[in-house]
Enzyme design. Structure first.
Site, mmCIF file in Angstrom:
data_model
loop_
_atom_site.group_PDB
_atom_site.id
_atom_site.type_symbol
_atom_site.label_atom_id
_atom_site.label_comp_id
_atom_site.label_asym_id
_atom_site.label_seq_id
_atom_site.Cartn_x
_atom_site.Cartn_y
_atom_site.Cartn_z
ATOM 1 N N SER A 63 0.869 -1.113 0.179
ATOM 2 C CA SER A 63 -0.052 0.075 -0.059
ATOM 3 C C SER A 63 0.886 1.071 -0.040
ATOM 4 C CB SER A 63 -0.790 -0.032 1.230
ATOM 5 O OG SER A 63 -2.008 -0.933 0.962
ATOM 6 N N LYS A 66 0.309 3.228 -3.059
ATOM 7 C CA LYS A 66 -0.954 4.180 -3.136
ATOM 8 C C LYS A 66 -0.386 5.688 -3.025
ATOM 9 C CE LYS A 66 -3.834 0.522 -1.416
ATOM 10 N NZ LYS A 66 -4.499 -0.134 -0.243
ATOM 11 N N TYR A 188 -4.804 -2.260 -9.921
ATOM 12 C CA TYR A 188 -4.468 -2.133 -8.390
ATOM 13 C C TYR A 188 -3.580 -2.873 -7.728
ATOM 14 C CZ TYR A 188 -5.944 -2.223 -3.472
ATOM 15 O OH TYR A 188 -5.931 -2.396 -2.033
ATOM 16 N N TYR A 240 -4.738 3.206 8.040
ATOM 17 C CA TYR A 240 -6.001 2.798 8.477
ATOM 18 C C TYR A 240 -6.582 3.231 9.674
ATOM 19 C CZ TYR A 240 -4.079 -0.126 4.543
ATOM 20 O OH TYR A 240 -3.399 -0.401 3.532
ATOM 21 N N VAL A 258 1.069 -3.674 4.056
ATOM 22 C CA VAL A 258 0.858 -5.033 4.562
ATOM 23 C C VAL A 258 2.293 -6.133 4.505
ATOM 24 C CG1 VAL A 258 -1.373 -5.331 5.040
ATOM 25 C CG2 VAL A 258 -0.391 -6.112 2.814
#
Lengths: 304, 304, 304, 304
Positions: A63, A66, A188, A240, A258
């Site tokens: 991530s 991102k 993605y 998160y 992760v």
């Protein structure tokens, strides 16, 4: 205290702490990584940097990528992208689907999975050859010209990504995707499969400590204001439902993956990347969080 | 550009913009305030400061006072208070009650209503004469020795505060209050009734720009780490479900109140207080948000 | 098979089954009841009836009384009451507060706590002396002229009813109560404190098996259509989030109370009341559910 | 009053009422149906029946087919199927995804979309040639030996069924599907594409009025207990978030479909099928609901 000494001392101290948590097991490929890996690299704006431990070993940044897709979409689309995805923290994982429903398909921010999918959709609609062009963009701001997607990790995620497929189709049902869920998910999963070393990643993200300017001091990747805003987004949304905790304890904008990596930025100063695969129950690297908390306490360096 | 000039120019510019939004109407007393009031005060660490507009007129600081109650509870209770209230942003107003249920009565952070109630409960259990002792604490760090609760505002809130009564009893049902809901609500409504001027408030909160040290440079109100953490909390949680937006556009830790006030802090530099009673649909001052966004853009001063 | 024999055989069989669950402990007074009590009474439309076990011992009927308050409000207010409270099952306990928010303060049905409070509010606005007049109404359709509220149970609930206070204030905040939450809760807790024996209760509720006509065959308590509709409501909403289960396994309209009582109706035939204080984890009598399931299986009597 | 007369009179009366609502537009094929169609057929246990209006015209029975899939899964799997799907009403559409999350992937009942998908999964695992074998089963209990899936309707749903794809993948992510989401969705969309006339459908479902026994009085499709339980499920869960309303106003177990059909059962007496394509805002046939409400009021026939 000298930064090199601080990094080494903390690395030794935290390496000795008994491991907690476990590797991300839902992505089969990630569960094969040696869980004892532990690397750190701090890249200074002046071009210097120093690393400890396994900082030259490639790992799956997941991530953290991102931040790169959001950067490119923001660069190309400007403020208009924020009509498709918000800039607010998401509260808990617990209500992610509910939130998407009550927000009528507009994800809360570009760093949660749903938001990253909308960013992927924007890039697919904007770029001629989405996956190739995005990779080319990352290469231009990176020292790693051999960077490539990890096909086996992307495939590994696809096979078990039922929840992500659910999310993507839910966004589509609210008409907030221009492309098919299959295309969006393909981009993605590839995006999240990028692999690099702590050093490569720390140097790559230095533009966020440098008001949007690339390492070469010539290319303006983002404007000053855009660069600050990406940092602001990482500060409120980078971890998160542990974003507040990271902001509270570490006090730097950052983003976790992760794969066990954590990126953190001290504007006008440095970018730091810590990697340790075992995750706490919020899905963030257990030792990575610990390392950064102690590092900013020790050096008294935070944005607050 | 000179700060005084910048403040004056922006005040003039934004005063001229047509008003949007309206005063908080659910608290009868607040709906009597002149909606065209508009004041700003910036207090520097060096003791200097400058104000524009209605900066010497007292107004109801409302939820901004939650920073003070959190400060005193943190000072007295240390890290232990975070077992009773979290440090995470809350997502949307929409799911506040649901969130409290799924979090088993532990509010997400001390700046949403439920969290402020738990902080009030902690203070009631810790202080001998809660309301008097808290007021005395605020006076010691303020220049305003005549500060007092506004009884008519507190009573005005009590009469219509059914939702707050609901929240408080829900927390009690989860056993996260030691005192009766009546006592907690009485303290809570009084806390939110404090009135001061922009200048008084900006100077009062300078300790958060000063690593926890009071204006007199002698009294340590909070430790360095505690002070940074309060700023971090304001950054992620200070504006309800517009916290991300404020962080994104303004880039400073801050806290708003439904009286129309907004506090913002630039660590090591200044505290600024803007007041304009009309609220946007998230419950934050419409012109206050606008002023601070343009101010940090103009002066290029943000924590990012 | 003879009904008396069936009741006795099942009572013996189920009495011997090891107890599961425990008494409602959140209402202190209810936790003093002998958990081994077990009574059943079946009242026929023809005036006959038969009982087994502790069927002549008074117990707290708790939420079963909500059928009586709904009956009186429906009788007095007609269809207009359904603009204030719905007729839909509520799904899970889990989302009760969320549901009330998304439904803007209109409770799903009159048998969940929030809905019963709105019914209490309607009765308070309609009756001259609400508690006295309601009691008088229940006495007229009952054989028990000495019926009274149990003050110590009502007080016992008030002392620990934080969640109910929260619910009631939340409804008030949505403007769906005409009276003060205190008045509504006082009526509500008294309503739930009624005590009667299995026999008294079974006979009392016979009007629901008798198309709305009282036992005396003269007084029309509800119209035919109203009576059927109360049965329909019990069928879909009588057992909180176990309503489907009861309908599925027992196949009769019914209503449970946390005192361990369960009422069930076979239209045109009988009313039956089972009482056993230990509750399953949904808050319904463990042996009561079991008894009624086996009873309708044995006698092949259900509405389906 | 004679049933034929009653049906005709009501059909005339309700046909004249101005239309409200509109056809299901999200399934392209359904939006081509003539919205003024209006048919009714009542099938008696004795083999007689009578129809009014467009009762001999085939229409898409959509979700009414979920009663058939549940019937076959229950027949083949017995009570074990209830560990995979519940028997409780679902509250509102609003929280369907949230509910599935909080229930860890166990849908509330077999008649909401998620529950019907789990039933499809069970059938796929149980049957050798799922689609063919299911169709064969329906043919054996039907008078319509030429029954077939409507490929163009199934395809039409697939093309726009993003929300259903989301649901199915979410269930899979909770490990409550043995087969792939693609297989389950293919069966599901075919199931919902069945077309028949009011007469065919009313006669087909007579087994639910006949204690599980087929029209031929020889084949036991379901046991007595199973048949009653399917009726109980329709009573509490047959109309999405209008199940309570239907039970309240009509007082019969039933099931609706977005094609505009409504099935209702009076145990031991009859099955009735009403079809009118315009839907109210809950997704149930506007005139169908009205017709059945007036029909049971007029004939005083309900299970309560």
């Amino acid at each position: 205290m000298d930064i090199k000494q601080a990094l080494t001392a903390l690395h030794t101290k935290i390496k000795a702490i008994p491991h907690k948590g476990s590797r991300a097991s839902y992505i089969p490929e990630l569960s094969h990584v040696d869980p004892n890996k532990f690397g750190v690299f701090l890249a200074h704006l002046d071009g210097n940097g120093c690393g400890v431990g396994d900082y030259q070993e490639p790992f799956s940044i997941q991530s953290i990528a991102k931040v790169l897709s959001t950067t490119l979409a923001y660069k190309l689309g400007g403020e208009s992208i924020w009509s498709r995805v918000g800039v607010e923290p998401s509260g808990t994982a617990f209500n992610s689907l509910l939130q998407l429903e009550s927000d009528l398909g507009i994800p809360r921010n570009p760093f949660i999975n749903s938001g990253a999918m909308v960013i992927c959709d924007i890039l697919i609609s904007t770029l001629e050859n989405p996956k190739e062009d995005f990779l080319a963009f990352v290469k231009t701001i990176s020292n790693n010209k051999s960077l490539k997607y990890s096909t086996h990790i992307a495939e590994s995620e696809k096979d078990v990504g039922f929840r992500n497929i659910a999310l993507c189709n839910l966004i589509k049902s609210f008409d907030n995707l221009d492309n098919s869920p299959e295309e969006v998910l393909d981009f993605y999963f590839n995006l999240c499969s990028l692999e690099m070393t702590c050093e490569e990643a720390a140097r790559l993200f230095l533009y966020l400590a440098n008001d949007g300017l690339a390492l070469d001091q010539k290319t303006q990747i983002l404007t000053l204001s855009q660069s600050k805003r990406i940092n602001a987004l990482m500060q409120t949304c980078g971890f998160y439902d542990e974003s507040g905790e990271f902001s509270f304890k570490v006090g730097l904008p950052g983003k976790s993956g992760v794969g066990g990596g954590i990126l953190a930025i001290l504007p006008e100063k440095f970018a730091i990347l810590v990697w340790s695969p075992r995750l706490n129950d919020k899905g963030n690297s257990y030792k990575g969080m610990l390392f950064l908390e102690e590092f900013t306490t020790l050096t008294e360096q935070s944005i607050f």
